[in-house]
Every structure is written in structure tokens, then in C-alpha cells.
Design an enzyme around this catalytic site. Structure first.
Site, PDB file in Angstrom:
ATOM      1  N   SER A  27      49.405  30.170  28.436  1.00 54.24           N
ATOM      2  CA  SER A  27      50.858  30.400  27.870  1.00 54.24           C
ATOM      3  C   SER A  27      51.475  29.165  27.876  1.00 54.24           C
ATOM      4  O   SER A  27      51.599  28.426  29.046  1.00 54.24           O
ATOM      5  CB  SER A  27      51.316  31.309  28.889  1.00 54.24           C
ATOM      6  OG  SER A  27      50.546  32.790  29.101  1.00 54.24           O
ATOM      7  N   HIS A  59      48.989  36.354  23.036  1.00 50.17           N
ATOM      8  CA  HIS A  59      47.810  35.453  23.823  1.00 50.17           C
ATOM      9  C   HIS A  59      46.673  34.987  22.897  1.00 50.17           C
ATOM     10  O   HIS A  59      45.705  34.505  23.247  1.00 50.17           O
ATOM     11  CB  HIS A  59      47.197  36.235  24.872  1.00 50.17           C
ATOM     12  CG  HIS A  59      47.959  36.270  25.962  1.00 50.17           C
ATOM     13  ND1 HIS A  59      47.865  37.070  27.187  1.00 50.17           N
ATOM     14  CD2 HIS A  59      49.108  35.512  26.551  1.00 50.17           C
ATOM     15  CE1 HIS A  59      48.478  36.796  28.225  1.00 50.17           C
ATOM     16  NE2 HIS A  59      49.368  35.656  27.664  1.00 50.17           N
ATOM     17  N   GLU A 181      54.479  38.744  41.039  1.00 52.68           N
ATOM     18  CA  GLU A 181      54.708  38.977  42.682  1.00 52.68           C
ATOM     19  C   GLU A 181      56.086  39.404  43.007  1.00 52.68           C
ATOM     20  O   GLU A 181      57.086  39.349  42.377  1.00 52.68           O
ATOM     21  CB  GLU A 181      54.444  37.608  43.288  1.00 52.68           C
ATOM     22  CG  GLU A 181      53.040  36.824  43.111  1.00 52.68           C
ATOM     23  CD  GLU A 181      53.151  36.587  41.817  1.00 52.68           C
ATOM     24  OE1 GLU A 181      53.899  36.003  40.960  1.00 52.68           O
ATOM     25  OE2 GLU A 181      51.646  36.501  40.925  1.00 52.68           O
TER      26      GLU A 181
HETATM   27  I1  8IG Z   1      54.034  32.407  32.622  1.00 54.19           I
HETATM   28  O1  8IG Z   1      55.630  33.774  38.344  1.00 54.19           O
HETATM   29  C1  8IG Z   1      53.774  33.075  34.498  1.00 54.19           C
HETATM   30  N1  8IG Z   1      52.534  33.727  34.935  1.00 54.19           N
HETATM   31  N2  8IG Z   1      51.359  35.608  38.720  1.00 54.19           N
HETATM   32  N3  8IG Z   1      53.483  34.870  38.604  1.00 54.19           N
HETATM   33  C2  8IG Z   1      52.074  34.989  38.092  1.00 54.19           C
HETATM   34  N4  8IG Z   1      51.819  34.639  36.920  1.00 54.19           N
HETATM   35  C3  8IG Z   1      52.701  34.113  36.033  1.00 54.19           C
HETATM   36  C4  8IG Z   1      54.064  33.778  36.539  1.00 54.19           C
HETATM   37  C5  8IG Z   1      54.470  34.210  37.809  1.00 54.19           C
HETATM   38  N5  8IG Z   1      54.641  33.381  35.493  1.00 54.19           N
END
Ligand code: 8IG
Length: 260
Positions: A27, A59, A181
């Protein structure tokens, strides 16, 4: 062993005897890779054996083969299969194993992630020094005891530091996802010694080490972890941070390819 078939299909399709390295673009990283190298060819990943169409729109799911300024052949994987897609670890590490079977000696794994250090503003790239795999899963089968002491190559991190001496390093914590999270989980990750939270990379690193690849991991902090930032996480924030960081990431990747 469909990664051997995929490797053979890749080499035949692009008419190269082998590849030298691979780069997985997570990403926020696709734009930064756009101008890199001289394109040998491009295809959809789903056209090669064993690759499934990605389920997340945006993606990616394509492969571009390039020749770098130093004459190396690099396979750029735009997009990856995530563990949270629920297909198990095989599809998650298929690209890594295909790259190794096609002759790669190293792999650069990139991702977008949450940062736990408030000084790392969105758009900050961070070298992965080590990881904590909280998925409860592994791509390894049977009694395959793989050493992960220096999973993220000190040599490659040193090269990255030659390109950008200001790059911080951190410990990447992979959660299963796909939910972000809770603030309590972010706090837990920090107590465990984590600096970055994300949903990829650790399973790929394990498979890469099993295959004997040197690994460089680079995270793009696109947001602060939940509860650290006063505002909720938004996907648009992730996209914007990636866009703003593009010139820096392009310089980093370009500088790296000159040295690999
Ligand atoms: I972009 O804050 C992205 N991917 N687990 N936590 C998790 N994956 C992510 C986050 C994030 N930001």
C-alpha cells in the site's frame, strides 16, 4: 510445487534466463515504482500459475519485469495476497517462492502500516529491523527449522542507509486483520517491543528466508496506530500519505536498485 511452474512461465514469457531480485509493492508504494528501470514486460499475476486475483480493489495484481541501470533483472510485484483473505499461507508466499525459483537472490518487501512512534508522521518510510508474527500461522510445513536471527539483512539495511541516512528502523508486528487494531492491541504491540503494526510481510519474510533470499523490509507509515492518533483511521488518509511520500520513496527505491 506450482511456484516452479510459475517461475518457468515467467521466464519463458519475458524471455530472460533468470531474475536477480524481486520487489513487492505494498500500500502506497506502486506510484513510487512507476518510473523505475527499463520495462522488459508486464502481465497480470493471475496469468501465471498459482496466482489468484486480489480481493482488495486497488491492491494491484500485476507483475512488471525491469532491467535496472546496473543491468539486473528485477520483478516488481504490484500487490500481494494477504493472509486475511482467508486462503491460508500458500497463496500469501507464492510470489516470494516464485521469485526464488526464478533465480532471485534477494527480495525487497514493502508495505503500508500503522506507526507506534508519534515522531514518525504519516509518509515516513521505516526499515524493518525485526518482526513479531502474531498471525499464529507459518508458511513452513513440518519440522522446518529456519533461523530468523538476522531475517532482515543487515547488509541490505546498510545499503538503504547509504541511500537515505535518516531512515529509522523498527520492529514490525503483523496482526491477522482485516480489522485494524483496538487501542489496547496497539498498546500491547508497543509493550511487546513493536514499532509498526500491519497485516503483511512477516509470513513472506519467513518463506523468503526458507528459500535463502536476502530480505529488505521497508514500511511506509501511513497512519498512527489506533489510540495514538486522536482521530479514527481512514482509508483516504492511507492513500494521501502514500501520494505525498511518492517522491521520497521513488528516490529510495531508485537509489537502492543502483546498489543491489
Ligand atoms: I496502511 O494501523 C495500514 N495497514 N494492522 N494497522 C494495521 N495495518 C495497517 C495499518 C494499521 N495501517
Amino acid at each position: 510445487m506450482s511456484h516452479h511452474q510459475a517461475a518457468q512461465a515467467l521466464l519463458t514469457r519475458f524471455n530472460v534466463p533468470a531474475i536477480d531480485l524481486a520487489l513487492v509493492l505494498g500500500s502506497g508504494w506502486a506510484g513510487a515504482s512507476a518510473g523505475l528501470g527499463e520495462t522488459i514486460g508486464e502481465c497480470e499475476l493471475a496469468d501465471l500459475p498459482g496466482f489468484a486475483k486480489p480481493v482488495v480493489a486497488g491492491h494491484g495484481g500485476s507483475l512488471r519485469l525491469i532491467r535496472t541501470a546496473t543491468g539486473k533483472v528485477a520483478a516488481l510485484f504490484n500487490g500481494r495476497t494477504h493472509f486475511y483473505e482467508g486462503r491460508g499461507t500458500g497463496p500469501v508466499v507464492h510470489g516470494v517462492r516464485t521469485a526464488a525459483a526464478a533465480g532471485a537472490g534477494m527480495i525487497v518487501l514493502t508495505n503500508g502500516c500503522g506507526g507506534l512512534n508519534p515522531e514518525w508522521s504519516p509518509g515516513t518510510p521505516v526499515l524493518i529491523r525485526d518482526h513479531i508474527n502474531l498471525t499464529g500461522a507459518t508458511p513452513l510445513e513440518g519440522a522446518t527449522f529456519i533461523d530468523l536471527t538476522q531475517a532482515y539483512s543487515p547488509r541490505l539495511r546498510e545499503l538503504a542507509h547509504q541511500v537515505d541516512p535518516t531512515l529509522p528502523e523498527g520492529v514490525y508486528v503483523q496482526f491477522r486483520g482485516p480489522q485494524y487494531e483496538t487501542p489496547a492491541e496497539v498498546k500491547m504491540a508497543k509493550i511487546l517491543g513493536g514499532d509498526l503494526v500491519g497485516m503483511s510481510t512477516t509470513l513472506e519474510t519467513i518463506a523468503a528466508r526458507e528459500a535463502g533470499l536476502e530480505v529488505l523490509g521497508i514500511s511506509l507509515v501511513t497512519n498512527l496506530g489506533a489510540g495514538i492518533s486522536p482521530t479514527p483511521l481512514e482509508h483516504s488518509e492511507v492513500i494521501e500519505a502514500g501520494k505525498a511520500a511518492e517522491p521520497r520513496l521513488r528516490g529510495l527505491l531508485g537509489g537502492l536498485l543502483e546498489r543491489l
